[in-house]
Design an enzyme around this catalytic site. Structure first.
Site, short mmCIF file in Angstrom:
data_model
loop_
_atom_site.label_atom_id
_atom_site.label_comp_id
_atom_site.label_asym_id
_atom_site.label_seq_id
_atom_site.Cartn_x
_atom_site.Cartn_y
_atom_site.Cartn_z
N ASP B 136 0.75 -1.26 0.10
CA ASP B 136 0.06 0.24 0.10
C ASP B 136 0.90 1.15 0.06
O ASP B 136 1.57 1.53 1.11
CB ASP B 136 -0.63 0.06 1.22
CG ASP B 136 -1.96 -1.08 1.20
OD1 ASP B 136 -1.75 -2.00 0.55
OD2 ASP B 136 -3.09 -0.78 1.98
N LYS B 199 -6.84 3.08 -3.35
CA LYS B 199 -7.28 3.21 -2.22
C LYS B 199 -7.55 4.73 -1.69
O LYS B 199 -6.75 5.46 -1.96
CB LYS B 199 -6.22 2.78 -1.16
CG LYS B 199 -6.46 2.62 0.45
CD LYS B 199 -5.47 1.70 1.00
CE LYS B 199 -5.18 1.94 2.53
NZ LYS B 199 -4.12 1.13 3.18
N LYS B 235 -10.25 0.05 -2.55
CA LYS B 235 -10.14 0.19 -1.07
C LYS B 235 -10.62 1.22 -0.27
O LYS B 235 -9.49 2.14 -0.07
CB LYS B 235 -8.88 -0.52 -0.81
CG LYS B 235 -8.56 -0.82 0.76
CD LYS B 235 -7.23 -1.39 1.11
CE LYS B 235 -7.04 -1.27 2.51
NZ LYS B 235 -5.89 -1.93 3.01
#
Lengths: 287, 299
Positions: B136, B199, B235
């Site tokens: 991430d 995300k 996400k």
């Protein structure tokens, strides 16, 4: 000029320090004995109770962690504000069928209850704590502490005093409470919520619902986040249901029969103790 | 490559987005559909712990929880992944051996992204070597807001290369991008530069995942799929703590992107306390009694 029309009060619920209508949108028509006044009372639902529980749980820790002295001040403040709202309660109690004399005494006693428990809020722990003799090198002592969230079914045959007699010792002991107001005489409950709202009682510490006992008692007693269930009434089926559901997560069960709530026995530090957990500490000491 | 702000990116109608969100969120999902949705939500969770005080003990406990969500209740799925700081990757990898649960690591100077590119790339390579299945990364918001879109885009592309086989999730940190137009532009940039997932947030900045932002990003994913045929994952992270919110987001994905995205391969929730709330709802649906946190593991 035309005659002025009175502005009627909307009776709502008291959840999380706010006055929402029931999420179900349902209502109960309440009429006085002469059929002259009609009031729409919220018919609280399972979800209203759930929302109240979420809020009570959120509030319970901070309310329990306040100093006992501060809780005492807030209880005293409730008494003060109640005194100032005397006329409004007079009118509602009269509407619900009490005589003038009965009305005055019910309000006086309701105020006195709060002053009484305000006095005990910062003393009951000292009185009920004790040091236990143990034959080991430990300093062993026991203190009562708030049990957490109390769900209560208020007495049905009084509008104000019964509910006050239940709420005051529970919150004096640092618990938060969700209470179902009297089904037959619900008017004072929401007016009382307005008193709480202006008395520095933190949002969620006291939540008041109105609605049918028969519908809500199942949810009050089975909710797993309730730590103690307090039931006022004489219905055998309800009492059994409360006991059975309480066993799901071993809630405290406290039951009161319908009775005269004006009696002196209804103010006692032992009522605070009913919704307390006993904590015993073994503190090592030098040999 | 996106050269300037207005060349390829869409302008977002903020009011329209809010109204669409309101309409989608008013859907009521009940009974079997609700239970199904809750199970699905559970399987999409990236169980996250991103605190300075994280210890290997805490990470091990979280890994245990990931594969033993609530053992007294049968038929529950595992969560999708565990999301930790780089130093915790070996601990998590070892603890999750044989469970099939992925290890995701934040990288590139999370959460601020304030480091030079080489340091970021080294960090990414190191977490991948340690066994992270998913990375991430955070974008450089400062550069983005300054209009250095090319810099941001190049950075993502290089991080993607450094990831090798690991999946790359690109955190836009929408709370710092200010407008939905910027969110859309950043989404487009990230997808074109090679993100596998986009995300919303680090969880360290407020607001985190808001419904409008998520919808904007989902629409960007849809347009990208129409244009290129590639399916990019989504996400939302931060601020999603209740089962109700999770189900609302599932409605939003299904309505925006269709059934393909109703899978942990293409949709994840970044959350720490969501799992317990979903579990409480699942048990409530089965027993009929509202549940208490007292009877579930500590987050």
């Amino acid at each position: 000029m035309s005659k002025r029309i009175d502005i009627q009060k909307t009776y709502k619920l008291f959840i999380d320090g706010k006055f929402p209508r029931t999420e179900s949108g349902r209502y109960i028509k309440w009429t006085d004995s002469n059929n002259t006044t009609v009031v729409n009372i919220c018919r609280g639902s399972r979800k209203d109770f759930r929302n109240a529980m979420v809020s009570a749980r959120k509030a319970s820790r901070s309310w329990a962690c306040r100093t006992a002295y501060n809780r005492a001040q807030i209880l005293y403040r409730i008494g003060e504000i109640l005194e100032g709202r005397r006329d409004q309660f007079m009118a509602e109690l009269t509407l619900q069928g009490l005589t003038k004399k009965q009305t005055a005494s019910e309000i006086d006693q309701s105020i006195d209850r709060f002053i009484y428990y305000a006095g005990w809020a910062d003393k009951y722990q000292q009185v009920f704590s004790h040091v236990n003799p143990v034959s080991m090198p430990y300093f062993n002592f026991t203190v009562p502490e708030a049990t957490g969230v109390v769900a209560a079914i208020a007495p049905n045959d009084t509008s104000l005093l019964g509910m006050v007699s239940i709420i005051a010792p529970v919150i004096a002991g640092g618990n938060s409470i969700v209470i179902l107001a009297s089904e037959s005489f619900p008017l004072c409950s929401i007016t009382f919520a307005e008193v709480l709202h202006t008395s520095d009682v933190p949002a969620g510490a006291v939540n008041i619902l109105t609605g049918y006992r028969s519908e809500l008692i199942e949810h009050f007693s089975s909710h797993m986040d309730v730590n103690a269930i307090l039931y006022c009434g004489d219905n055998g089926v309800d009492k059994k249901l409360v006991e059975t559901n309480a066993a799901l997560n071993v809630k405290h069960v406290i039951q009161f029969p319908e009775q005269n709530w004006a009696k002196d026995e209804h103010q006692s530090p032992y009522h605070i103790l009913k919704c307390q957990e006993t904590k015993t500490t073994w503190h090592p000491i030098g040999v | 490559m996106v050269k300037s702000k207005n060349s390829t990116s869409q302008v977002i109608d903020q009011i329209g987005t809010q109204e669409r969100v309101a309409r989608l969120f008013s859907r009521s999902i009940k009974k079997e559909s609700k239970v199904q949705a809750l199970h699905l939500a559970l399987s999409m969770i990236d169980l996250t712990t991103l605190e300075g005080k994280d210890s290997s003990g805490k990470v091990k406990q979280l890994c245990y929880k990931a594969s033993h969500l609530h053992d007294s209740f049968s038929g529950l799925p595992n969560v999708a992944a565990i999301c930790v700081y780089p130093t915790m990757v070996p601990v998590a990898k070892k603890a999750l051996e044989g469970t099939g649960i992925n290890v995701a690591s934040v990288a590139t100077a999370f959460p601020s992204g304030m480091a030079d590119l080489q340091a970021k790339l080294d960090e990414v390579k190191s977490v991948v070597e340690d066994g992270a299945d998913e990375v991430d990364m955070v974008i450089s918001r400062g550069e983005f807001l300054r209009g250095e879109y090319e810099y941001v885009s190049d950075e993502i592309a290089q991080v993607k290369e450094a990831c090798g086989n690991a999946h790359l999730k690109v955190i836009l940190e929408t709370g710092e991008l200010v407008t939905l137009d910027n969110v859309r532009l950043a989404s487009d940039l990230a997808m074109e530069a090679g993100a596998d997932f986009i995300k919303t947030s680090t969880g360290k900045v407020s607001p985190a995942a808001t419904p409008s932002v998520v919808l904007t990003m989902l629409e960007a994913i849809k347009d990208y799929q129409i244009k290129t045929g590639k399916k990019i994952g989504m996400k939302p992270a931060g601020g999603i703590g209740t089962a109700k919110q999770a189900v609302q987001y599932l409605v939003m994905i299904k309505e925006t992107l269709g059934n393909d995205w109703l899978s942990p391969d293409l949709f994840r929730f970044g959350a720490s306390s969501l799992a317990n709330d979903v579990l409480m709802q699942i048990v409530k649906q089965s027993t009929g009694h509202y549940q208490s946190k007292d009877y579930f593991s500590i987050d």
